[in-house]
Write a protein that holds these residues in place. Sequence first.
Motif, PDB file in Angstrom:
ATOM      1  N   MET A   1     -15.124  13.428 -16.888  1.00 31.47           N
ATOM      2  CA  MET A   1     -15.223  12.453 -16.226  1.00 31.47           C
ATOM      3  C   MET A   1     -14.382  12.647 -14.897  1.00 31.47           C
ATOM      4  O   MET A   1     -13.410  13.542 -14.923  1.00 31.47           O
ATOM      5  CB  MET A   1     -14.191  11.443 -16.834  1.00 31.47           C
ATOM      6  N   ASN A   2     -15.074  12.581 -13.858  1.00 33.95           N
ATOM      7  CA  ASN A   2     -14.409  12.735 -12.543  1.00 33.95           C
ATOM      8  C   ASN A   2     -13.683  11.808 -11.730  1.00 33.95           C
ATOM      9  O   ASN A   2     -13.986  10.626 -11.675  1.00 33.95           O
ATOM     10  CB  ASN A   2     -15.525  13.206 -11.546  1.00 33.95           C
ATOM     11  N   GLN A   3     -12.380  12.112 -11.573  1.00 35.18           N
ATOM     12  CA  GLN A   3     -11.523  11.124 -11.066  1.00 35.18           C
ATOM     13  C   GLN A   3     -11.034  11.567  -9.727  1.00 35.18           C
ATOM     14  O   GLN A   3     -11.048  12.613  -9.318  1.00 35.18           O
ATOM     15  CB  GLN A   3     -10.242  11.012 -12.009  1.00 35.18           C
ATOM     16  N   GLN A   4     -10.953  10.415  -8.683  1.00 33.27           N
ATOM     17  CA  GLN A   4     -10.826  10.578  -7.576  1.00 33.27           C
ATOM     18  C   GLN A   4      -9.201  10.691  -7.234  1.00 33.27           C
ATOM     19  O   GLN A   4      -8.444  10.086  -7.646  1.00 33.27           O
ATOM     20  CB  GLN A   4     -11.448   9.324  -6.690  1.00 33.27           C
ATOM     21  N   SER A   5      -8.990  11.540  -6.169  1.00 29.29           N
ATOM     22  CA  SER A   5      -7.687  11.580  -5.626  1.00 29.29           C
ATOM     23  C   SER A   5      -7.012  10.359  -5.225  1.00 29.29           C
ATOM     24  O   SER A   5      -7.662   9.628  -4.497  1.00 29.29           O
ATOM     25  CB  SER A   5      -7.508  12.894  -4.787  1.00 29.29           C
ATOM     26  N   PRO A   6      -5.658   9.947  -5.503  1.00 26.98           N
ATOM     27  CA  PRO A   6      -5.222   8.828  -5.129  1.00 26.98           C
ATOM     28  C   PRO A   6      -5.037   9.036  -3.708  1.00 26.98           C
ATOM     29  O   PRO A   6      -5.107   8.016  -2.843  1.00 26.98           O
ATOM     30  CB  PRO A   6      -3.770   8.830  -5.573  1.00 26.98           C
ATOM     31  N   MET A   7      -4.759  10.159  -3.050  1.00 28.41           N
ATOM     32  CA  MET A   7      -4.647  10.417  -1.507  1.00 28.41           C
ATOM     33  C   MET A   7      -5.937  10.132  -0.807  1.00 28.41           C
ATOM     34  O   MET A   7      -6.069   9.234   0.237  1.00 28.41           O
ATOM     35  CB  MET A   7      -3.998  11.645  -1.091  1.00 28.41           C
ATOM     36  N   LEU A   8      -7.015  10.644  -1.430  1.00 30.66           N
ATOM     37  CA  LEU A   8      -8.379  10.113  -0.693  1.00 30.66           C
ATOM     38  C   LEU A   8      -8.778   8.754  -0.944  1.00 30.66           C
ATOM     39  O   LEU A   8      -9.209   8.213  -0.050  1.00 30.66           O
ATOM     40  CB  LEU A   8      -9.577  11.002  -1.637  1.00 30.66           C
ATOM     41  N   ARG A   9      -8.377   8.055  -1.860  1.00 25.08           N
ATOM     42  CA  ARG A   9      -8.619   6.731  -2.191  1.00 25.08           C
ATOM     43  C   ARG A   9      -7.880   6.008  -1.092  1.00 25.08           C
ATOM     44  O   ARG A   9      -8.528   4.923  -0.517  1.00 25.08           O
ATOM     45  CB  ARG A   9      -8.038   6.211  -3.667  1.00 25.08           C
ATOM     46  N   LEU A  10      -6.629   6.289  -0.888  1.00 23.08           N
ATOM     47  CA  LEU A  10      -5.778   5.592   0.227  1.00 23.08           C
ATOM     48  C   LEU A  10      -6.801   5.824   1.587  1.00 23.08           C
ATOM     49  O   LEU A  10      -6.640   5.095   2.458  1.00 23.08           O
ATOM     50  CB  LEU A  10      -4.487   6.419   0.246  1.00 23.08           C
ATOM     51  N   TRP A  11      -7.085   7.050   1.852  1.00 23.35           N
ATOM     52  CA  TRP A  11      -7.610   7.547   3.189  1.00 23.35           C
ATOM     53  C   TRP A  11      -8.850   6.625   3.261  1.00 23.35           C
ATOM     54  O   TRP A  11      -9.085   6.150   4.379  1.00 23.35           O
ATOM     55  CB  TRP A  11      -7.805   8.901   3.051  1.00 23.35           C
ATOM     56  N   GLU A  12      -9.640   6.262   2.204  1.00 19.78           N
ATOM     57  CA  GLU A  12     -10.720   5.303   2.188  1.00 19.78           C
ATOM     58  C   GLU A  12     -10.660   4.159   2.737  1.00 19.78           C
ATOM     59  O   GLU A  12     -11.126   3.370   3.451  1.00 19.78           O
ATOM     60  CB  GLU A  12     -11.599   5.597   0.760  1.00 19.78           C
ATOM     61  N   GLN A  17      -8.107   2.241  10.181  1.00 19.73           N
ATOM     62  CA  GLN A  17      -6.642   2.718  10.909  1.00 19.73           C
ATOM     63  C   GLN A  17      -6.881   4.139  11.256  1.00 19.73           C
ATOM     64  O   GLN A  17      -5.743   4.708  11.836  1.00 19.73           O
ATOM     65  CB  GLN A  17      -5.678   2.438  10.065  1.00 19.73           C
ATOM     66  N   HIS A  18      -8.066   4.788  10.951  1.00 23.46           N
ATOM     67  CA  HIS A  18      -7.972   6.279  11.149  1.00 23.46           C
ATOM     68  C   HIS A  18      -7.704   6.732  12.516  1.00 23.46           C
ATOM     69  O   HIS A  18      -6.861   7.578  12.891  1.00 23.46           O
ATOM     70  CB  HIS A  18      -9.311   6.832  10.703  1.00 23.46           C
ATOM     71  N   ALA A  24      -1.207   8.642  16.456  1.00 25.41           N
ATOM     72  CA  ALA A  24       0.158   8.836  15.940  1.00 25.41           C
ATOM     73  C   ALA A  24       0.489  10.405  15.837  1.00 25.41           C
ATOM     74  O   ALA A  24       1.610  10.533  16.214  1.00 25.41           O
ATOM     75  CB  ALA A  24       0.601   7.944  14.671  1.00 25.41           C
ATOM     76  N   ILE A  25      -0.569  11.001  15.371  1.00 22.70           N
ATOM     77  CA  ILE A  25      -0.217  12.242  15.053  1.00 22.70           C
ATOM     78  C   ILE A  25      -0.308  13.103  16.460  1.00 22.70           C
ATOM     79  O   ILE A  25       0.745  14.058  16.589  1.00 22.70           O
ATOM     80  CB  ILE A  25      -1.364  12.972  14.023  1.00 22.70           C
ATOM     81  N   LEU A  26      -1.105  12.818  17.296  1.00 21.85           N
ATOM     82  CA  LEU A  26      -1.052  13.593  18.721  1.00 21.85           C
ATOM     83  C   LEU A  26      -0.021  13.276  19.194  1.00 21.85           C
ATOM     84  O   LEU A  26       0.573  13.965  20.084  1.00 21.85           O
ATOM     85  CB  LEU A  26      -2.455  13.042  19.384  1.00 21.85           C
ATOM     86  N   HIS A  85       3.674   3.025  11.745  1.00 21.95           N
ATOM     87  CA  HIS A  85       3.935   2.058  11.006  1.00 21.95           C
ATOM     88  C   HIS A  85       3.074   0.911  11.113  1.00 21.95           C
ATOM     89  O   HIS A  85       2.878   0.139   9.981  1.00 21.95           O
ATOM     90  CB  HIS A  85       5.508   1.546  11.436  1.00 21.95           C
ATOM     91  N   LYS A  86       2.614   0.301  12.281  1.00 26.19           N
ATOM     92  CA  LYS A  86       1.488  -0.770  12.328  1.00 26.19           C
ATOM     93  C   LYS A  86       0.332  -0.323  11.528  1.00 26.19           C
ATOM     94  O   LYS A  86      -0.254  -1.340  10.867  1.00 26.19           O
ATOM     95  CB  LYS A  86       1.076  -0.955  13.859  1.00 26.19           C
ATOM     96  N   ALA A  87      -0.098   0.938  11.499  1.00 24.24           N
ATOM     97  CA  ALA A  87      -1.427   1.382  10.901  1.00 24.24           C
ATOM     98  C   ALA A  87      -1.020   1.290   9.339  1.00 24.24           C
ATOM     99  O   ALA A  87      -2.037   0.886   8.692  1.00 24.24           O
ATOM    100  CB  ALA A  87      -1.834   2.880  11.254  1.00 24.24           C
ATOM    101  N   THR A  88       0.169   1.643   8.988  1.00 23.70           N
ATOM    102  CA  THR A  88       0.554   1.663   7.422  1.00 23.70           C
ATOM    103  C   THR A  88       0.754   0.246   6.894  1.00 23.70           C
ATOM    104  O   THR A  88       0.185   0.184   5.818  1.00 23.70           O
ATOM    105  CB  THR A  88       1.821   2.391   7.368  1.00 23.70           C
ATOM    106  N   PHE A  89       1.329  -0.726   7.695  1.00 24.36           N
ATOM    107  CA  PHE A  89       1.215  -2.005   6.897  1.00 24.36           C
ATOM    108  C   PHE A  89      -0.093  -2.675   7.276  1.00 24.36           C
ATOM    109  O   PHE A  89      -0.514  -3.736   6.366  1.00 24.36           O
ATOM    110  CB  PHE A  89       2.384  -2.897   7.812  1.00 24.36           C
ATOM    111  N   SER A  90      -0.784  -2.282   7.976  1.00 22.16           N
ATOM    112  CA  SER A  90      -2.429  -2.776   7.987  1.00 22.16           C
ATOM    113  C   SER A  90      -2.980  -2.292   6.747  1.00 22.16           C
ATOM    114  O   SER A  90      -3.972  -3.000   6.208  1.00 22.16           O
ATOM    115  CB  SER A  90      -2.995  -2.405   9.209  1.00 22.16           C
ATOM    116  N   ILE A  91      -2.781  -0.860   6.397  1.00 11.78           N
ATOM    117  CA  ILE A  91      -3.500  -0.608   5.288  1.00 11.78           C
ATOM    118  C   ILE A  91      -2.962  -1.060   3.983  1.00 11.78           C
ATOM    119  O   ILE A  91      -3.965  -1.415   3.177  1.00 11.78           O
ATOM    120  CB  ILE A  91      -3.353   0.998   5.120  1.00 11.78           C
TER     121      ILE A  91
END
Length: 97
Positions: A1-12, A17-18, A24-26, A85-91
């Motif tokens: 069984m192939n399980q998806q990474s939680p971080m990858l799921r959050l990114w999806e 908001q990418h 924000a990073i830049l 923070h705005k992006a995080t709360f939107s996610i």
Amino acid sequence: MNQQSPMLRLWELGAAQHGSLIRAILSAVAGVLCGMAPYFAAAQIILGLLSGRQEFSFYLTWCAVALAGFLLRASLYSLALSISHKATFSILKSIRE
């Protein structure tokens, strides 16, 4: 069984908001680079003192560079924090929905 990474799921889930997260990073990276200016200015002031420079304008210029770097760092860091923070709360909203 192939399980998806939680971080990858959050990114999806945050695909909309990418762009905001990248901005924000830049902004944070630019803030860090601007935060180095006061240290370079201090080095130039110390070198000026050691070499015996007596022009007030030399020291005033480097103090202005240090202040500008500090203010830019603070502004860019605040901007990055706000955007992320705005992006995080939107996610989080999309996760709850």
